[in-house]
Enzyme design. Structure first.
Site, short mmCIF file in Angstrom:
data_model
loop_
_atom_site.label_atom_id
_atom_site.label_comp_id
_atom_site.label_asym_id
_atom_site.label_seq_id
_atom_site.Cartn_x
_atom_site.Cartn_y
_atom_site.Cartn_z
CG ASN A 392 -2.13 0.93 1.02
OD1 ASN A 392 -2.10 1.82 0.18
ND2 ASN A 392 -3.17 0.74 1.80
CG ASP A 393 1.54 3.12 3.72
OD1 ASP A 393 0.49 3.69 3.39
OD2 ASP A 393 1.71 2.60 4.84
CB VAL A 394 6.01 0.68 -0.74
CG1 VAL A 394 6.52 0.56 0.69
CG2 VAL A 394 5.25 -0.57 -1.14
CB THR A 395 2.21 1.30 -4.60
OG1 THR A 395 1.03 1.14 -3.79
CG2 THR A 395 3.00 0.00 -4.59
CB ALA A 433 1.66 5.80 6.15
#
EC number: 7.1.1.1
Length: 464
Positions: A392-395, A433
């Site tokens: 999720n957050d890393v994209t 996050a």
């Protein structure tokens, strides 16, 4: 065994530890690295057992038997997906070992050859106090990290007013107690130092959210190394000092590299307060007043079978669902259809350093198909499909476009540049996050709502 022979054996073991670290830096050489580490540890243990100062062999054999039995059970029972919390638990044991060794040295200094009660060597007092402080912080901090990773404690940051000033005051008081104990050998100062260090470890880790857990695990790894080095000084064991320094320095370097990968400083992570749990929107529906495009396993199968290049982006969702084997099966089917398949790994994907690499290796994914962010990011613009499974957050494109976002500035995988983005997710919940992923609402994104493993298996069935 003579002193010269002991030192020679320790040097050989130390070299093997260094070679083990080098081997573990690459998936292809990791097995050999593990073997060298095991041989080095075997040499270290045998050399220590043959030392003239070792006498209570019955207790040692009993301890080895108990530890070996527990280790065997853990090796057979613990799933690969539970490795982050297992690592945190092991770090806590190293920290507690440092505390117990320091306490034993204080209560019976003659047995350690560091003086007598009330007249312990000044250098040994400094070593004991440092080992105690680092060990206690490592223990309580690792217990909190374990609780967060296991779900026993909420993953979101736990903060309260005046938290940072309180930590600063406790840190100063810790240094004062270190000095007092080293100068006076006061048992009261020693145990006050122990309690304070336990409290500080708790307060340092509890405000750190789930998004920073990979860095926390790496940081605690470093702490455990320095705690082991402290034990080495207390015991007068040079190999333990070498091994502890290797673990401590490598953990610190890894923490720095991971913080750089998140575009954050190590001090930001230690101060905590980042990584709250996000709210949940209805699956397949809208988040706020914005709608998303939802698809089925059949839709995804059709799109990927007609693609020429697919990049798979695994994340924590894959780990939770234990979908790595189904994912490899899907990739095998695609390759039989002539599709080029590769895997993109973000440095902080998952809950510990290398989390995704370990899971993919367990599923026998070829090493030459797995790429780090820097190696593969430019390839997304030529990919027909980016298949995101729980990352999720890393994209999240907000890391590049929204200065108000807590993840702003963090390097991300540029999956939005692919022709089509297929995103498997249970719901519209935000990541650790606590921010909504703008990728969900892009025109080229199709959401596949459901369990990652079941959805991937359904896609494989649809392809066949």
């Amino acid at each position: 065994m003579t002193h010269s022979l002991t030192m020679a054996a320790y040097i050989v073991a130390g070299v093997l530890f260094i070679l083990a670290l080098r081997g573990l830096s690459n998936p292809e050489s990791a097995r050999n690295g593990n073997r060298m580490g095991m041989v080095g540890m075997a040499i270290a243990i045998l050399t220590t057992l043959l030392s003239p100062s070792v006498q209570a062999y019955a207790w040692i054999v009993l301890a080895i038997a108990i530890g070996g039995a527990i280790g065997t059970v853990i090796a057979k029972k613990v799933l690969m997906t539970a490795l982050p919390q297992l690592v945190a638990a092991f770090h806590s044991l190293v920290g507690m070992a440092a505390v117990l060794v320091a306490t034993g040295a204080l209560l019976n200094p003659e047995a350690y050859g560091i003086g007598s009660a009330g007249a312990i060597h000044a250098g040994s007092l400094v070593e004991m106090s440092l080992g105690l402080a680092v060990g206690a912080i490592t223990f309580s901090g690792s217990v909190i990290a374990f609780g967060k990773l296991q779900g026993l404690i909420a993953g979101k940051p736990v903060t309260f007013p005046m938290q940072h000033p309180l930590n600063a005051v406790l840190g100063i008081l810790l240094v004062v107690l270190l000095v007092v104990f080293a100068a006076t050998e006061s048992h009261t100062a020693y145990f006050a130092l122990m309690i304070l260090a336990f409290a500080l470890g708790f307060l340092l880790i509890i405000p750190i959210g789930g998004a920073d857990m990979p860095v926390v695990i790496s940081m605690l790894n470093s702490y455990s190394g320095w705690a082991a080095a402290g034990i080495g000084f207390t015991l007068g064991n040079p190999l333990l000092i070498i091994a502890g320094a290797l673990v401590g320095s490598s953990g610190a370097i890894l923490s720095y590299i991971m913080c750089k990968g998140m575009n954050r400083s190590i001090f930001n992570v230690i101060l905590g307060g980042f990584g709250s749990e996000g709210g949940v929107a209805a699956a397949g529906g809208a988040a706020g007043d914005r709608s998303v495009k939802a698809g089925s396993a059949e839709d995804a199968a059709f799109i990927m079978k007609n693609a020429s290049k697919v990049i798979i982006v695994p994340g924590y969702g894959m780990a939770v669902a234990q979908a790595q084997h189904a994912l490899r099966e899907m990739a095998d089917v695609l390759k039989k259809e002539g599709v080029e398949v590769s895997y993109a790994i973000h440095p902080v994907a998952g809950r510990m350093p290398g989390h995704m690499n370990v899971l993919l290796a367990e599923a026998n994914v070829p090493y030459d198909e797995v790429f780090e962010l820097e190696e593969i990011n430019s390839s997304f613009q030529t990919a027909d499909v980016a298949f995101v499974i729980g990352a999720n957050d890393v994209t999240n494109p907000a890391a590049k476009t929204d200065p108000s976002s807590p993840i702003y500035g963090m390097p991300i995988l540029d999956v939005e540049k692919a022709g089509t983005v297929l995103f498997i997710k249970r719901s519209m919940a935000s990541g650790y996050a606590g921010v909504e992923n703008e990728l969900f609402f892009r025109n080229n994104t199709m959401m596949l709502f459901g369990d990652a493993k079941k959805m991937t298996e359904q896609i494989v069935q649809a392809m066949n």
